[in-house]
Scaffold this motif. Structure first.
Motif, PDB file in Angstrom:
ATOM      1  N   MET A 170      -4.328  -6.413 -31.775  1.00 61.17           N
ATOM      2  CA  MET A 170      -3.698  -5.832 -32.957  1.00 61.17           C
ATOM      3  C   MET A 170      -4.714  -5.182 -33.881  1.00 61.17           C
ATOM      4  O   MET A 170      -4.363  -4.299 -34.668  1.00 61.17           O
ATOM      5  CB  MET A 170      -2.900  -6.908 -33.702  1.00 61.17           C
ATOM      6  N   GLN A 173      -8.987  -0.413 -32.661  1.00 63.82           N
ATOM      7  CA  GLN A 173      -8.557   0.974 -32.783  1.00 63.82           C
ATOM      8  C   GLN A 173      -9.083   1.852 -31.655  1.00 63.82           C
ATOM      9  O   GLN A 173      -8.654   2.988 -31.487  1.00 63.82           O
ATOM     10  CB  GLN A 173      -9.050   1.542 -34.124  1.00 63.82           C
ATOM     11  N   THR A 176      -5.929   0.696 -26.456  1.00 67.00           N
ATOM     12  CA  THR A 176      -4.544   0.303 -26.695  1.00 67.00           C
ATOM     13  C   THR A 176      -4.381  -1.205 -26.578  1.00 67.00           C
ATOM     14  O   THR A 176      -5.265  -1.916 -26.066  1.00 67.00           O
ATOM     15  CB  THR A 176      -3.594   0.979 -25.687  1.00 67.00           C
ATOM     16  N   ASP A 239      10.980   0.713 -32.692  1.00 66.26           N
ATOM     17  CA  ASP A 239       9.812   0.002 -33.231  1.00 66.26           C
ATOM     18  C   ASP A 239       9.318   0.662 -34.513  1.00 66.26           C
ATOM     19  O   ASP A 239       8.878  -0.011 -35.449  1.00 66.26           O
ATOM     20  CB  ASP A 239       8.690  -0.042 -32.190  1.00 66.26           C
ATOM     21  N   HIS A 240       9.377   1.985 -34.564  1.00 66.85           N
ATOM     22  CA  HIS A 240       8.990   2.708 -35.770  1.00 66.85           C
ATOM     23  C   HIS A 240       9.918   2.349 -36.938  1.00 66.85           C
ATOM     24  O   HIS A 240       9.454   2.113 -38.062  1.00 66.85           O
ATOM     25  CB  HIS A 240       9.039   4.211 -35.493  1.00 66.85           C
ATOM     26  N   ALA A 243       9.130  -1.194 -38.061  1.00 63.41           N
ATOM     27  CA  ALA A 243       7.854  -1.222 -38.788  1.00 63.41           C
ATOM     28  C   ALA A 243       8.032  -0.700 -40.214  1.00 63.41           C
ATOM     29  O   ALA A 243       7.476  -1.264 -41.160  1.00 63.41           O
ATOM     30  CB  ALA A 243       6.807  -0.397 -38.039  1.00 63.41           C
ATOM     31  N   ASP A 250       2.375   2.887 -39.697  1.00 67.22           N
ATOM     32  CA  ASP A 250       2.630   3.438 -38.370  1.00 67.22           C
ATOM     33  C   ASP A 250       1.511   3.071 -37.399  1.00 67.22           C
ATOM     34  O   ASP A 250       0.321   3.242 -37.697  1.00 67.22           O
ATOM     35  CB  ASP A 250       2.758   4.965 -38.438  1.00 67.22           C
ATOM     36  N   GLN A 251       1.917   2.554 -36.250  1.00 70.13           N
ATOM     37  CA  GLN A 251       0.955   2.196 -35.227  1.00 70.13           C
ATOM     38  C   GLN A 251       0.454   3.455 -34.519  1.00 70.13           C
ATOM     39  O   GLN A 251       1.091   4.507 -34.516  1.00 70.13           O
ATOM     40  CB  GLN A 251       1.602   1.247 -34.219  1.00 70.13           C
ATOM     41  N   ARG A 252      -0.702   3.310 -33.895  1.00 73.25           N
ATOM     42  CA  ARG A 252      -1.323   4.459 -33.226  1.00 73.25           C
ATOM     43  C   ARG A 252      -0.396   5.051 -32.163  1.00 73.25           C
ATOM     44  O   ARG A 252      -0.348   6.269 -31.971  1.00 73.25           O
ATOM     45  CB  ARG A 252      -2.637   4.025 -32.584  1.00 73.25           C
ATOM     46  N   GLU A 253       0.365   4.190 -31.492  1.00 73.41           N
ATOM     47  CA  GLU A 253       1.281   4.670 -30.458  1.00 73.41           C
ATOM     48  C   GLU A 253       2.305   5.648 -31.030  1.00 73.41           C
ATOM     49  O   GLU A 253       2.600   6.677 -30.436  1.00 73.41           O
ATOM     50  CB  GLU A 253       2.001   3.482 -29.810  1.00 73.41           C
ATOM     51  N   TRP A 254       2.857   5.310 -32.202  1.00 72.54           N
ATOM     52  CA  TRP A 254       3.850   6.200 -32.806  1.00 72.54           C
ATOM     53  C   TRP A 254       3.193   7.496 -33.274  1.00 72.54           C
ATOM     54  O   TRP A 254       3.745   8.585 -33.107  1.00 72.54           O
ATOM     55  CB  TRP A 254       4.556   5.519 -33.969  1.00 72.54           C
TER      56      TRP A 254
END
Length: 289
Positions: A170, A173, A176, A239-240, A243, A250-254
């Motif tokens: 978590m 950075q 993933t 998930d967005h 969140a 916002d997570q890096r994936e989004w």
């Protein structure tokens, strides 16, 4: 990866790979009975109610959810039969599946209480998004939302040192979440979660979507079934939304793939903004039993 490739991979890692020593919770007998009834040509609401009523804790949870602010009934539900009648058979089945899933994983509930709340919200969001789309099975999307990250508590339960990996994953950075998991344990929660879904005899589309939910290259891979790709994209948007509700940045994936998922499903950012307001009362009403 096509369907056969995914099935072969899951068979291999379960039989000979790093997952072979992880204890996968068996499918509860009550869920087996529930699935058998739902697979009938004409499922019987009374049979569904009888299955729900066979476990006191599950009965209490179902009635409590039916009486939650989410459904805003004038008169409270006082029996399982009333709850099934009010909710409908398949929504009831989804709620019972979530209950059985939470209670099948033997882990300190204080460690993952928020995890189940977020999973329930993801399930709600995926169902809501599916309702806005043509040809997407709402009940499949809802169940999918419960299982996408189920590999995390299973790995917490079964792999020494995974709690530390979880914290690292978590925080990092430079790679993933699943890259961090694989670096430490040679497997990840997407693989483990897919094996749980298969063990629990869920539809293949759910197991495959769980397996691929962090691999956004599948959105452009015609070898992957369209319904699987849709669930992967829907889950990212869900998930967005969760969140945003929970105040998580916002997570890096989004940030990397959010626009790609929206474009794949032909959904605008304005629509997502309206869903934030629509889902707020539903998210606030989450009851985890």
């Amino acid at each position: 990866m096509n369907a056969q490739d995914i099935n072969r991979e899951l068979d291999h890692v379960r039989e000979a790979g790093p997952v072979k020593d992880i204890v996968i919770p068996p499918c509860p007998q009550l869920l087996v009975q529930l699935q058998a009834e739902l697979n009938q040509a004409d499922p019987d609401p009374q049979a569904i109610a009888a299955i729900a009523a066979s476990d006191v804790a599950m009965t209490a949870a179902l009635i409590r959810i039916a009486n939650s602010p989410l459904y805003a009934r004038r008169e409270p539900v006082s029996s399982v039969a009333q709850a099934v009648s009010m909710l409908g058979m398949r929504p009831t089945a989804s709620l019972l599946t979530g209950f059985l899933l939470r209670h099948a994983i033997r882990i300190d509930p204080t460690l993952i209480e928020h995890f189940w709340e977020s999973s329930t919200r993801r399930s709600m969001a995926m169902a809501h998004i599916a309702r806005q789309m043509y040809g997407v099975d709402v009940d499949v999307a809802k169940t999918c939302g419960l299982f996408f990250h189920v590999g995390i508590p299973v790995m917490l339960q079964g792999i020494r040192g995974y709690s530390g990996t979880l914290v690292e994953a978590m925080a990092r950075q430079d790679r993933t979440f699943i890259q961090t998991e694989n670096a430490a344990h040679r497997t990840d929660h997407a693989v483990v979660g897919a094996i749980v879904a298969r063990t629990w005899r869920l539809p293949q589309v759910i197991a495959h979507a769980v397996r691929l939910h962090h691999d956004f290259s599948v959105l452009h891979d015609a070898a992957v079934a369209m319904d699987v790709r849709q669930l992967v994209a829907i889950a990212a948007i869900a998930d967005h939304l969760v969140a945003r509700h929970e105040g998580v940045k916002d997570q890096r994936e989004w940030l990397r793939h959010g626009s790609e998922c929206l474009a794949f499903l032909q959904i605008s950012e304005a629509e997502v903004d309206t869903w934030v307001d629509t889902l707020y009362p539903m998210f606030e009403s989450v009851v985890v039993a």
